[in-house]
Design an enzyme around this catalytic site. Structure first.
Site, PDB file in Angstrom:
ATOM      1  N   ARG A 199      -9.617  11.059 -10.013  1.00 16.94           N
ATOM      2  CA  ARG A 199      -8.395  10.698  -9.267  1.00 16.94           C
ATOM      3  C   ARG A 199      -7.420  10.070 -10.262  1.00 16.94           C
ATOM      4  O   ARG A 199      -7.822   9.242 -11.082  1.00 16.94           O
ATOM      5  CB  ARG A 199      -8.708   9.712  -8.117  1.00 16.94           C
ATOM      6  CG  ARG A 199      -9.487  10.377  -6.972  1.00 16.94           C
ATOM      7  CD  ARG A 199      -9.515   9.511  -5.728  1.00 16.94           C
ATOM      8  NE  ARG A 199      -8.249   9.544  -5.014  1.00 16.94           N
ATOM      9  CZ  ARG A 199      -7.971   8.727  -3.997  1.00 16.94           C
ATOM     10  NH1 ARG A 199      -8.860   7.830  -3.593  1.00 16.94           N
ATOM     11  NH2 ARG A 199      -6.809   8.805  -3.368  1.00 16.94           N
ATOM     12  N   ASP A 214      -2.667   0.318  -6.486  1.00 25.96           N
ATOM     13  CA  ASP A 214      -3.471   1.228  -7.311  1.00 25.96           C
ATOM     14  C   ASP A 214      -3.109   1.119  -8.786  1.00 25.96           C
ATOM     15  O   ASP A 214      -3.911   1.422  -9.656  1.00 25.96           O
ATOM     16  CB  ASP A 214      -3.296   2.673  -6.835  1.00 25.96           C
ATOM     17  CG  ASP A 214      -4.115   2.872  -5.579  1.00 25.96           C
ATOM     18  OD1 ASP A 214      -3.645   2.460  -4.497  1.00 25.96           O
ATOM     19  OD2 ASP A 214      -5.252   3.376  -5.685  1.00 25.96           O
TER      20      ASP A 214
HETATM   21  O1  MRU Z   1      -6.444   6.859  -1.308  1.00 30.36           O
HETATM   22  P1  MRU Z   1      -7.134   5.541  -1.293  1.00 30.36           P
HETATM   23  O2  MRU Z   1      -7.780   5.222   0.015  1.00 30.36           O
HETATM   24  O3  MRU Z   1      -8.074   5.381  -2.465  1.00 30.36           O
HETATM   25  O4  MRU Z   1      -5.959   4.500  -1.485  1.00 30.36           O
HETATM   26  C1  MRU Z   1      -6.265   3.129  -1.508  1.00 30.36           C
HETATM   27  C2  MRU Z   1      -5.080   2.254  -1.615  1.00 30.36           C
HETATM   28  O5  MRU Z   1      -3.965   2.690  -1.729  1.00 30.36           O
HETATM   29  C3  MRU Z   1      -5.344   0.783  -1.671  1.00 30.36           C
HETATM   30  O6  MRU Z   1      -4.308   0.069  -1.078  1.00 30.36           O
HETATM   31  C4  MRU Z   1      -5.453   0.370  -3.143  1.00 30.36           C
HETATM   32  O7  MRU Z   1      -6.356   1.175  -3.807  1.00 30.36           O
HETATM   33  C5  MRU Z   1      -5.846  -1.039  -3.284  1.00 30.36           C
HETATM   34  S1  MRU Z   1      -7.526  -1.307  -2.871  1.00 30.36           S
HETATM   35  C6  MRU Z   1      -7.851  -2.921  -3.219  1.00 30.36           C
END
Ligand code: MRU
Length: 377
Positions: free
Chosen positions: A116, A264
């Site tokens: 990812r 992220d």
């Molecule tokens: O696509 P995801 O579910 O991995 O996205 C997660 C998020 O955007 C969260 O807000 C981010 O990773 C922060 S987790 C502490």
């Protein structure tokens, strides 16, 4: 395993599988990801929550990478931890001499890194595990594998400790009696334990504050409705779910006091990449003079990335948007055949819309290159 009925009267299969790890780092009655003795990676399958609680096991690097891609585990810090455990599993499968071990670790690193693109925690964790591989390469197989497992579990422990620290710092920013709006899931499921945005909420609660949470459902993958509501209700923290499009209404009604989200990747200038829809919430929060706090461990800060423009935004499959997935693996079609769908998974909120970034090193307030540079030391 018991059969029960969902709130709509539809029979659902509930497996409340007991926590499989004898000594989980996650610290909750459940864990997003752990390393079992013998270096099997175990993940709570988040695609099936909140209906089914089922753990899946992985021993191959390729399968760990696929599980990350498929969102069995998700959330920036949890992805990094899963990748670290993937490296430990890879070490267990690499029986050769130092040179062949390092070659196997290089391939494992590249495979996991490609899973990812947006969360920088993935690269951060793999850099740390590749450094551990280099440091332990000359050991015999058994001590080398143990050293890699130890390094991965230490990384996991550090991430949970960071969440607890930033949670305590952030709790001071939450007024007693506050209603907090959050987006996506930045909880124990997303971090390997305790959570970032939800860590602040948990810490505020533990400090004796009366807090209530409004969780945006977070289309299209519904991390808010499925995961944040699941976690908070398990902890008996008051949570209500709203459709994303209702946030403006509740802000206008003064029903929200604070917004807290995860991240992220945070660029050097304080721009924040987070789940798609965060930017819209930031605009709304600014329009209604509601503080927006971003909670993130230092592993999410990317000082090598100058601004949000440099952050890669993952495009996920059309099916996530055009089909409604059912827990039994089936799906309901939502968009007519042949109509194209766009599905960027993240957006970038400019630093000027972020009141502060809460990290375990301190609070960068306002979010800016200067405030982050001070914490970087
Ligand atoms: O696509 P995801 O579910 O991995 O996205 C997660 C998020 O955007 C969260 O807000 C981010 O990773 C922060 S987790 C502490």
């Amino acid at each position: 395993m018991t059969d029960s009925k969902s709130r709509f009267g539809v029979p659902t299969l509930r497996t409340g599988q007991a926590h499989p790890h004898p000594d989980p780092i996650g610290g909750q009655a459940y864990s997003a990801v752990e390393l079992m003795p013998g270096s099997r990676v175990v993940m709570l399958d988040q695609r099936k929550l909140p209906v089914v609680e089922r753990y899946e096991y992985y021993t191959r690097v390729d399968d760990v990478a696929q599980a990350i891609r498929d969102m069995v585990v998700r959330g920036a810090p949890a992805i990094g931890i899963a990748a670290a455990y993937g490296m430990a599993a890879g070490a267990m499968a690499a029986r050769g001499d130092a040179a062949s071990f390092l070659e196997a670790m290089k391939i494992a690193d590249a495979t996991l890194r490609a899973s990812r693109p947006t969360a920088v925690n993935l690269a951060w964790a793999l850099d740390r595990m590749s450094a551990a591989a280099a440091a332990h390469a000359s050991l015999d197989f058994a001590p080398r594998s143990e050293a890699m497992a130890r390094a991965a579990r230490e990384l996991h422990r550090d991430e949970v400790a960071a969440c607890r620290k930033l949670g305590a710092l952030g709790a001071a920013l939450v007024p007693d009696g506050a209603t907090i709006l959050t987006h996506c899931n930045a909880g124990a499921l997303a971090t390997g334990g305790y959570g970032t945005a939800l860590g602040i909420i948990r810490a505020a609660k533990e400090a004796g504050k009366d807090v209530r949470v409004i969780a945006c459902e977070t289309r299209p993958y519904l991390q808010g409705a499925r995961l944040t509501a699941w976690e908070l209700s398990k902890d008996r923290i008051h949570v209500e779910v709203i459709a994303d499009s209702m946030a403006a209404h509740f802000m206008a009604k003064r029903a929200v006091n604070v917004a807290i989200v995860g991240a992220d990747r945070v660029a050097r200038n304080g721009d924040v990449a987070n789940k798609i829809g965060t930017y819209a919430l930031a605009c709304l929060a600014a329009a209604h003079e509601i503080p927006l706090y971003v909670a993130a461990p230092w592993s999410t800060i990317d000082l090598a990335c100058a601004t949000g423009e440099g952050i890669p935004i993952e495009e996920r499959s059309e099916e996530e948007l055009s089909r409604f997935r059912l827990p039994d693996g089936g799906a309901v079609q939502l968009v007519p055949d042949g109509v194209p769908v766009r599905n960027p998974s993240f957006d970038v909120t400019p630093a000027n819309l972020v009141t502060a970034i809460v990290t375990e090193r301190g609070v960068a307030s306002p979010a800016s290159a200067e405030s982050l540079a001070k914490l970087a030391g």
